[in-house]
Design a protein around this motif. Structure first.
Motif, PDB file in Angstrom:
ATOM      1  N   GLY A  82     -27.372 -45.388  11.672  1.00 55.73           N
ATOM      2  CA  GLY A  82     -27.005 -46.617  11.825  1.00 55.73           C
ATOM      3  C   GLY A  82     -25.947 -47.069  11.082  1.00 55.73           C
ATOM      4  N   GLY A  83     -25.455 -48.198  10.421  1.00 53.40           N
ATOM      5  CA  GLY A  83     -24.378 -48.584   9.804  1.00 53.40           C
ATOM      6  C   GLY A  83     -23.987 -47.993   8.508  1.00 53.40           C
ATOM      7  N   LEU A  84     -22.896 -47.774   8.218  1.00 54.71           N
ATOM      8  CA  LEU A  84     -22.629 -46.991   7.025  1.00 54.71           C
ATOM      9  C   LEU A  84     -21.504 -47.685   6.171  1.00 54.71           C
ATOM     10  N   ASN A  85     -21.799 -47.793   5.123  1.00 46.04           N
ATOM     11  CA  ASN A  85     -20.584 -48.876   4.106  1.00 46.04           C
ATOM     12  C   ASN A  85     -19.707 -48.107   3.521  1.00 46.04           C
ATOM     13  N   LEU A  86     -19.785 -46.730   3.234  1.00 44.45           N
ATOM     14  CA  LEU A  86     -18.874 -45.976   2.759  1.00 44.45           C
ATOM     15  C   LEU A  86     -18.782 -44.469   2.884  1.00 44.45           C
ATOM     16  N   LEU A  87     -17.584 -43.762   3.052  1.00 44.73           N
ATOM     17  CA  LEU A  87     -17.653 -42.442   3.526  1.00 44.73           C
ATOM     18  C   LEU A  87     -16.553 -41.780   2.437  1.00 44.73           C
ATOM     19  N   VAL A  88     -17.031 -40.985   1.643  1.00 45.35           N
ATOM     20  CA  VAL A  88     -16.205 -40.364   0.474  1.00 45.35           C
ATOM     21  C   VAL A  88     -15.948 -38.889   0.985  1.00 45.35           C
ATOM     22  N   ASN A  89     -14.804 -38.496   1.474  1.00 48.91           N
ATOM     23  CA  ASN A  89     -14.445 -37.106   1.930  1.00 48.91           C
ATOM     24  C   ASN A  89     -13.931 -36.641   0.774  1.00 48.91           C
ATOM     25  N   ASN A  90     -14.800 -36.042  -0.093  1.00 49.83           N
ATOM     26  CA  ASN A  90     -14.453 -35.164  -1.278  1.00 49.83           C
ATOM     27  C   ASN A  90     -14.387 -33.628  -0.991  1.00 49.83           C
ATOM     28  N   VAL A  91     -14.947 -33.418  -0.043  1.00 51.53           N
ATOM     29  CA  VAL A  91     -14.888 -31.767   0.150  1.00 51.53           C
ATOM     30  C   VAL A  91     -13.497 -31.141   0.323  1.00 51.53           C
ATOM     31  N   GLY A  92     -13.466 -30.023  -0.669  1.00 50.99           N
ATOM     32  CA  GLY A  92     -11.969 -29.447  -0.372  1.00 50.99           C
ATOM     33  C   GLY A  92     -11.976 -27.910  -1.167  1.00 50.99           C
ATOM     34  N   GLY A  93     -10.910 -27.215  -1.259  1.00 47.85           N
ATOM     35  CA  GLY A  93     -11.160 -25.894  -1.704  1.00 47.85           C
ATOM     36  C   GLY A  93      -9.627 -25.406  -2.134  1.00 47.85           C
ATOM     37  N   MET A  94      -9.860 -24.525  -2.914  1.00 52.11           N
ATOM     38  CA  MET A  94      -8.459 -23.989  -3.310  1.00 52.11           C
ATOM     39  C   MET A  94      -8.813 -22.530  -4.117  1.00 52.11           C
ATOM     40  N   TRP A  95      -8.136 -21.429  -3.275  1.00 51.53           N
ATOM     41  CA  TRP A  95      -8.900 -20.088  -3.647  1.00 51.53           C
ATOM     42  C   TRP A  95      -7.292 -19.113  -3.973  1.00 51.53           C
ATOM     43  N   THR A  96      -7.441 -18.304  -4.822  1.00 52.56           N
ATOM     44  CA  THR A  96      -6.465 -17.481  -5.093  1.00 52.56           C
ATOM     45  C   THR A  96      -6.148 -16.463  -3.536  1.00 52.56           C
ATOM     46  N   GLU A  97      -7.265 -15.944  -3.057  1.00 53.51           N
ATOM     47  CA  GLU A  97      -7.088 -15.121  -1.933  1.00 53.51           C
ATOM     48  C   GLU A  97      -7.336 -15.999  -0.626  1.00 53.51           C
ATOM     49  N   ARG A  98      -6.602 -15.402   0.494  1.00 53.33           N
ATOM     50  CA  ARG A  98      -6.598 -16.290   1.689  1.00 53.33           C
ATOM     51  C   ARG A  98      -8.139 -16.223   2.099  1.00 53.33           C
ATOM     52  N   ARG A  99      -8.668 -17.443   2.757  1.00 52.38           N
ATOM     53  CA  ARG A  99     -10.170 -17.156   3.182  1.00 52.38           C
ATOM     54  C   ARG A  99      -9.835 -17.961   4.596  1.00 52.38           C
ATOM     55  N   ASP A 209      -2.225 -16.042  -9.756  1.00 53.43           N
ATOM     56  CA  ASP A 209      -1.816 -15.715  -8.698  1.00 53.43           C
ATOM     57  C   ASP A 209      -2.017 -16.894  -7.449  1.00 53.43           C
ATOM     58  N   ILE A 210      -2.394 -17.917  -7.817  1.00 51.40           N
ATOM     59  CA  ILE A 210      -2.908 -18.916  -7.012  1.00 51.40           C
ATOM     60  C   ILE A 210      -1.446 -19.785  -6.682  1.00 51.40           C
ATOM     61  N   LEU A 211      -0.499 -19.573  -7.899  1.00 51.08           N
ATOM     62  CA  LEU A 211       0.716 -20.324  -7.884  1.00 51.08           C
ATOM     63  C   LEU A 211       1.829 -19.735  -7.348  1.00 51.08           C
ATOM     64  N   PRO A 212       2.923 -20.258  -6.707  1.00 45.67           N
ATOM     65  CA  PRO A 212       4.070 -19.564  -5.977  1.00 45.67           C
ATOM     66  C   PRO A 212       4.924 -19.182  -7.233  1.00 45.67           C
ATOM     67  N   PRO A 213       5.495 -18.136  -6.990  1.00 47.23           N
ATOM     68  CA  PRO A 213       6.348 -17.496  -8.147  1.00 47.23           C
ATOM     69  C   PRO A 213       7.085 -18.658  -9.104  1.00 47.23           C
ATOM     70  N   ALA A 214       7.641 -19.539  -8.330  1.00 46.96           N
ATOM     71  CA  ALA A 214       8.348 -20.443  -8.880  1.00 46.96           C
ATOM     72  C   ALA A 214       7.676 -21.364 -10.172  1.00 46.96           C
ATOM     73  N   LEU A 215       6.452 -21.513  -9.908  1.00 48.29           N
ATOM     74  CA  LEU A 215       5.492 -22.377 -10.635  1.00 48.29           C
ATOM     75  C   LEU A 215       4.834 -21.601 -11.792  1.00 48.29           C
ATOM     76  N   ARG A 216       4.914 -20.096 -11.785  1.00 51.66           N
ATOM     77  CA  ARG A 216       4.252 -19.403 -12.719  1.00 51.66           C
ATOM     78  C   ARG A 216       4.586 -19.521 -14.310  1.00 51.66           C
ATOM     79  N   PRO A 217       5.705 -19.993 -14.502  1.00 55.18           N
ATOM     80  CA  PRO A 217       6.112 -20.282 -16.020  1.00 55.18           C
ATOM     81  C   PRO A 217       5.309 -21.623 -16.396  1.00 55.18           C
ATOM     82  N   HIS A 218       4.559 -22.195 -15.509  1.00 52.12           N
ATOM     83  CA  HIS A 218       3.945 -23.268 -16.096  1.00 52.12           C
ATOM     84  C   HIS A 218       2.454 -23.082 -16.085  1.00 52.12           C
TER      85      HIS A 218
END
Length: 291
Positions: A82-99, A209-218
């Motif tokens: 039935g009716g839904l008042n709110l959907l929070v699409n919070n799911v996500g992910g970030m990883w060092t290696e490709r999955r 390793d999750i960072l592109p080389p240009a961002l690694r100094p940060h």
């Protein structure tokens, strides 16, 4: 659940920003469905939600949201309630290696873009039935590190987790702004929320390793940023979900402080939106063939 309780669904709701958002909703009188993979964490999260509310205020529904097919089945199940008042699409992910997702799609694309895309489409009628209602799509400042090229499923060159997640979040932000216009006549507001950096379980697994080389100094600056408490990171999503001042407004981005901040929208252009639309259709066709 009481008969008149507002109903919300929060994906990846058993930990981190998702759980903190669910706790905040429960304290405000909502009944919250927490979606995630681990039943043990799910039971513990529901206990915390009930405790925060001082009543029965939550339930856990198991689903692997990296799978388009399983996300679609979840949407069909929830839509049947039935009716839904709110959907929070919070799911996500970030990883060092490709999955990869079960359908063979790069995992950050599957979780950060395709999962909320599929679940939202499945629940649009339920949200319209309870209008005025809201969709909150959790976004990220990682968008600034994205390669905004959508000719292929993945851009050429090495895989860097921050850039990959940023690209998927950029795609979903573009989709969210388009969705806001499409769903407005049905009484559904679509808002993006940037929680900012926080000490989530996912952030704890990051390496340089999750960072592109240009961002690694940060790197040290970035590590410091993700040490912020998760409780504070729920401020943006909670404001997007419940702030009365946002009633009837759509197509906005809410920043980490809980106020409207359209900085990230500067990355979205009509040309990008059109490219994302075609890219998403191709990805969905790939997922359907693999299901």
């Amino acid at each position: 659940m009481t008969e008149h309780a507002l109903r919300a669904v929060v994906t990846a709701g058993t930990g981190g920003i998702g759980l903190e958002t669910a706790l905040g909703l429960a304290r405000q009188g909502w009944y919250v469905t927490l979606v995630a993979r681990d039943p043990v964490r799910g039971e513990a999260a529901v206990a915390r939600v009930d405790e925060a509310a001082g009543r029965r205020a939550g339930r856990f529904v198991r689903a692997d949201l990296s799978s388009v097919a399983e996300t679609r089945r979840l949407g069909e199940r929830l839509a049947g309630e039935g009716g839904l008042n709110l959907l929070v699409n919070n799911v996500g992910g970030m990883w060092t290696e490709r999955r990869q997702s079960p359908e063979g799609i790069e995992a950050s694309i599957a979780l950060n873009h395709l999962s909320p895309y599929v679940l939202t489409e499945a629940l649009a009628d339920s949200l319209a039935a309870a209008a005025p209602s809201r969709i909150v799509n959790v976004t990220s400042s990682a968008i600034a590190a994205a390669q905004n090229v959508f000719d292929e499923a993945e851009p050429p060159g090495p895989h860097y987790g921050l850039a990959a997640t940023g690209r998927a979040k950029l795609a979903h932000l573009a989709h969210s702004m388009e969705l806001a216009e499409r769903l407005a006549p049905r009484g559904i507001s679509v808002l993006a929320a940037d929680p900012g950096a926080a000490a989530t379980d996912n952030a704890a697994q990051m390496t340089i390793d999750i960072l592109p080389p240009a961002l690694r100094p940060h790197w040290e600056e970035i590590r410091k940023g993700v040490s912020a408490p998760v409780t504070s990171a729920a401020k943006g999503p909670l404001a997007a979900a419940t702030d009365p001042a946002l009633e009837g407004r759509t197509g906005l981005v809410v920043g980490p402080d809980g106020t409207v901040d359209d900085t990230l929208k500067a990355f979205v252009t009509p040309e990008l939106t059109e490219a994302v639309r075609g890219w998403t259709a191709r990805l969905m066709a790939t997922a359907s063939r693999s299901s």
